[in-house]
Design a protein around this motif. Sequence first.
Motif, PDB file in Angstrom:
ATOM      1  N   LYS A 100       0.838  -1.198   0.000  1.00 41.76           N
ATOM      2  CA  LYS A 100       0.000   0.000   0.000  1.00 41.76           C
ATOM      3  C   LYS A 100       0.872   1.247   0.000  1.00 41.76           C
TER       4      LYS A 100
ATOM      5  N   ARG B 224      -3.612 -16.077  -0.148  1.00 42.66           N
ATOM      6  CA  ARG B 224      -4.542 -15.003   0.203  1.00 42.66           C
ATOM      7  C   ARG B 224      -5.124 -14.380  -1.071  1.00 42.66           C
TER       8      ARG B 224
ATOM      9  N   PHE C  84      -7.542 -10.971  -2.452  1.00 40.66           N
ATOM     10  CA  PHE C  84      -8.038  -9.634  -2.149  1.00 40.66           C
ATOM     11  C   PHE C  84      -9.015  -9.195  -3.239  1.00 40.66           C
TER      12      PHE C  84
ATOM     13  N   HIS D 172     -10.267 -11.091   1.364  1.00 41.86           N
ATOM     14  CA  HIS D 172     -10.262  -9.812   2.077  1.00 41.86           C
ATOM     15  C   HIS D 172     -10.749  -8.721   1.133  1.00 41.86           C
TER      16      HIS D 172
ATOM     17  N   ARG E  75      -9.071   1.230   7.442  1.00 39.57           N
ATOM     18  CA  ARG E  75      -8.899  -0.050   8.141  1.00 39.57           C
ATOM     19  C   ARG E  75      -8.718  -1.209   7.180  1.00 39.57           C
TER      20      ARG E  75
ATOM     21  N   TYR F 170      -6.970  -1.563   4.647  1.00 42.16           N
ATOM     22  CA  TYR F 170      -5.606  -1.750   4.137  1.00 42.16           C
ATOM     23  C   TYR F 170      -4.662  -2.353   5.171  1.00 42.16           C
ATOM     24  N   ASP F 171      -5.140  -2.600   6.387  1.00 38.79           N
ATOM     25  CA  ASP F 171      -4.267  -3.080   7.461  1.00 38.79           C
ATOM     26  C   ASP F 171      -3.472  -4.338   7.100  1.00 38.79           C
ATOM     27  N   PRO F 172      -4.035  -5.326   6.399  1.00 39.82           N
ATOM     28  CA  PRO F 172      -3.255  -6.540   6.100  1.00 39.82           C
ATOM     29  C   PRO F 172      -2.192  -6.358   5.021  1.00 39.82           C
ATOM     30  N   ILE F 173      -2.147  -5.180   4.392  1.00 38.14           N
ATOM     31  CA  ILE F 173      -1.233  -4.959   3.267  1.00 38.14           C
ATOM     32  C   ILE F 173      -0.015  -4.188   3.764  1.00 38.14           C
TER      33      ILE F 173
END
Length: 308
Positions: free
Chosen positions: A50, A233, A235, A284, A292, A294-297
């Motif tokens: 990100k 994963r 997205f 996701h 919020r 974008y938190d896993p990126i």
Amino acid sequence: MYILTGVVLAGIAAALIVFRSFRPAPLPAPAPWTGPLPDASPPADMAIYKLPTGTYENRAFLAYRGGAFRELRKFAATAVLVRHPAGDLLIDAGFGANVEAHIATMPSYRRTPHKPGDTVRDQLAATNYDMARLRGVVITHAHWDHVSGLAELDAPVWMNPAEGRYVDRAKDAMVFREVTSRREIHHYTFDGPPYLGFPGSHDVYGDGSVVIVEAGGHTDGSVVVFVSLPDGRRFAFIGDLTWQMEGVTLRAERPKMLRILADVHPTQVRDGLLRIIALAGRMHVVPAHDVRAYDPIPDWTAGRHSGV
């Protein structure tokens, strides 16, 4: 005894309609997607990052039905870099260096407090990123807060025919027309089969790792970008099908008044959102403006070293 005139009655009726349009009213729950996910063979060294370029503020009650009137939300203006050995790709471009001028093109009632950050170009340059690797920028749609940063990126802008027609006619595409006046436009079509309930698709690399699907409604040619990573994963970058995660988790679409103002075809937006809600347990989901989500990126510049 009070006698209410027709004007007063009309005003009361209008106020009730507006009030009701902001009350919670969850969409009917679609059946979860139980079929297999499409095949994907992402290369082992593929990754996503990100690049936050700033935020702007909006009240939660304007973002989704049932949102709190007093709650301020920071809306993200974030780009996502897909690293792929066949050439990198950006999803949206966030705020650019001329963001103040771009915001000034909007009607005054649509200008909200904002905080610019480093542009995508600046963040890439800070790590000595080789711009020759950048294959292009896929826009989820042509609104200013997704394309402002294109002005500083010397890379092809990916656009489908329906969004091209929107750009030609829409006032809300004024910034896009300005920042791409000297940019190459890469025209792609949905030449692939239906994908996870969406009617058409385009497989960017031919390996299923990045697939763009047609999800018109917010604009004529707005899209969802599905990304599959080598660790399994998945997205879904859904643009503005909803502005906040509650659109998915609470099945809360935009208030009716905002749907009328913001969406070209509100019914199509609802259909696309329901398709995403059905998929939410399998991947996701990233609404473009929810910080919020974008938190896993991982952040591109955090901990990066020169020479990447």
